[in-house]
Design an enzyme around this catalytic site. Structure first.
Site, mmCIF file in Angstrom:
data_model
loop_
_atom_site.group_PDB
_atom_site.id
_atom_site.type_symbol
_atom_site.label_atom_id
_atom_site.label_comp_id
_atom_site.label_asym_id
_atom_site.label_seq_id
_atom_site.Cartn_x
_atom_site.Cartn_y
_atom_site.Cartn_z
ATOM 1 N N HIS A 61 8.727 29.957 66.377
ATOM 2 C CA HIS A 61 8.892 29.377 67.408
ATOM 3 C C HIS A 61 9.859 29.748 67.710
ATOM 4 O O HIS A 61 10.813 29.285 67.661
ATOM 5 C CB HIS A 61 7.575 27.975 67.663
ATOM 6 C CG HIS A 61 6.475 28.122 67.451
ATOM 7 N ND1 HIS A 61 5.015 27.419 67.372
ATOM 8 C CD2 HIS A 61 5.030 28.739 66.825
ATOM 9 C CE1 HIS A 61 3.596 27.377 67.193
ATOM 10 N NE2 HIS A 61 3.734 28.928 66.744
ATOM 11 N N GLU A 63 11.109 27.626 70.292
ATOM 12 C CA GLU A 63 11.764 26.458 70.113
ATOM 13 C C GLU A 63 12.703 26.912 68.773
ATOM 14 O O GLU A 63 14.113 25.880 68.757
ATOM 15 C CB GLU A 63 11.349 25.040 70.367
ATOM 16 C CG GLU A 63 10.372 25.169 71.266
ATOM 17 C CD GLU A 63 9.344 25.342 71.547
ATOM 18 O OE1 GLU A 63 8.703 26.662 70.604
ATOM 19 O OE2 GLU A 63 8.188 25.057 71.873
#
Ligand SMILES: NC(=O)c1ccc[n+]([C@@H]2O[C@H](COP(=O)([O-])OP(=O)(O)OC[C@H]3O[C@@H](n4cnc5c(N)ncnc54)[C@H](OP(=O)(O)O)[C@@H]3O)[C@@H](O)[C@H]2O)c1
Length: 386
Positions: A61, A63
């Site tokens: 992802h 992040e």
């Protein structure tokens, strides 16, 4: 200055950054769908030290990518003080670990979020988990609207879809300039329309889906293997699912042979009408496949597409590649079962069979993009539900 945003980052700069992250994240829309497009950036004392994006379905992802980019920067971890992310960080375990845990482990004390998770099962949960662990969270609603950044994700998480879940279906086909899926006799061995570069792209795509779905018409005409070859991930070969209402596939079909060296193949499943041809089913099972009886469509003698979708979902399939001929392809498009298309138009004139031109001329494709791959023209988009 928005309370909670690190010094050196005022609201204007934060909003500008959010827009930039959204724009860059949306470039990966066809690779991540049905997942959302997400971008993230890590800051230390007002300086950006790492940026990341969700780049492909099943991949890290945004992040996590941003945090690992920051880890490779010259800024020591104890100086990281802010994460900007376009969508609420996930709090549940999917194909990757929850992002909130990665953020908490990083020690970052402030997070600016551009939009809430639209899925009612998760909405607000990521923010709540961060706040309950002492992280200051600012929600800048309106700066990363999902309907603009990832409209496909809004569809994936719609109430209707959550009530009756079905896999995300990507229809891919190669067509001649006249929109036909079979080349003229004598061209491309009567089968090939697109060039090697496009076939390599498809090999990569095959390694990024849970199942390939096709119809018995294609099996009888082309005797395909539906395998994954490099540059695709041969270790991630998808299930091969054939819609074959009356079990016309011969047990000698190439698909049922053992993989050749360097080839990845998934299990073969035939979806037929309940109770047809016990002997044919037995022969296909003896050849190494599985056969499943489904109920028929109300409109005709084929297996029902909604029963196929339900079977795929129950088998754990979430992302499907439809590689069928015009009969099944048009049936899936007409039923609204197709969520995403990738069309390769090769430098071939004429052809055999029905043309996809009429459908392409009337469909509205959200997020539409046109590009070239070798000598082929490629069109991608998310067909708007009718
Ligand atoms: N260019 C490309 O990208 C591409 C890709 C694939 C194939 N092709 C070409 O397409 C040609 C074959 O076309 P095709 O249309 O016969 O193949 P197809 O669409 O792959 O298969 C059609 C068959 O699927 C079965 N089917 C099962 N459930 C169905 C449903 N709910 N709705 C519709 N069909 C269902 C039907 O047979 P039953 O009723 O017996 O189940 C139907 O006859 C070949 O020439 C092949 O080379 C081209």
């Amino acid at each position: 200055m928005i309370r909670g945003i690190a010094s050196g980052l005022d609201e204007g700069r934060t909003t500008h950054l959010m827009e930039e992250l959204c724009r860059e994240a949306a470039a990966f829309r066809f690779e991540v769908a049905p997942n959302p497009c997400v971008g993230a950036a890590v800051f230390a004392g007002g300086r950006e030290v790492g940026r990341g994006f969700h780049r492909r379905w099943g991949g890290p992802h945004a992040e996590v990518e941003a945090l690992s980019a920051a880890a490779g920067s010259d800024a020591p971890r104890e100086r990281w003080d802010l994460l900007i992310v376009t969508l609420e960080p996930c709090s549940s375990l999917g194909k990757t670990g929850p992002c909130v845990e990665a953020i908490l482990a990083s020690g970052i004390s402030r997070v600016v979020v551009g939009a809430l998770d639209p899925d009612p099962r998760h909405r607000g949960a990521g923010i709540e988990r961060l706040r309950s662990n002492g992280v200051e969270v600012v929600l800048l609603e309106g700066t990363a609207p999902l309907e603009r950044v990832a409209p496909h994700f809004a569809r994936w998480t719609s109430a209707d879809r959550l009530r009756r879940p079905r896999p995300w279906m990507i229809a891919k086909w190669a067509q001649t300039r006249s929109g036909q899926l079979t080349p003229p006799v004598g061209v491309g061995e009567g089968r090939w329309i697109s060039t090697t570069a496009s076939l390599e792209e498809v090999a990569v795509l095959r390694g990024r889906v849970d199942a390939i779905v096709s119809g018995v018409g294609t099996v009888l005409a082309d005797d395909p293997r539906f395998c994954v070859r490099p540059p695709g991930d041969i270790g991630a070969a998808p299930l091969r699912v054939i819609l074959d209402s009356c079990l016309r596939t011969p047990p000698e079909a190439a698909m049922l042979r053992s993989p050749a060296p360097g080839e990845g193949v998934g299990a073969v499943h035939f979806l037929s009408l309940v109770g047809v041809g016990a002997a044919r089913a037995e022969a296909l099972r003896a050849a190494g496949s599985s056969v499943h009886g489904l109920h028929g469509a109300e409109s005709g003698g084929h297996v029902s597409l909604s029963a196929v979708e339900a079977w795929l979902w129950d088998a754990g399939v979430r992302r499907v590649l439809l590689e069928a001929g015009p009969t099944l392809l048009r049936a899936c498009l007409a039923a609204g079962a197709v969520d995403q298309v990738r069309v390769y138009t090769g430098a071939v004139n004429g052809g055999r069979g029905p043309s996809m031109g009429e459908w392409l001329g009337s469909a509205t494709l959200d997020g539409r993009a046109e590009r070239e791959c070798g000598e082929d023209a490629v069109l991608e988009g998310f067909p708007r539900p009718v």
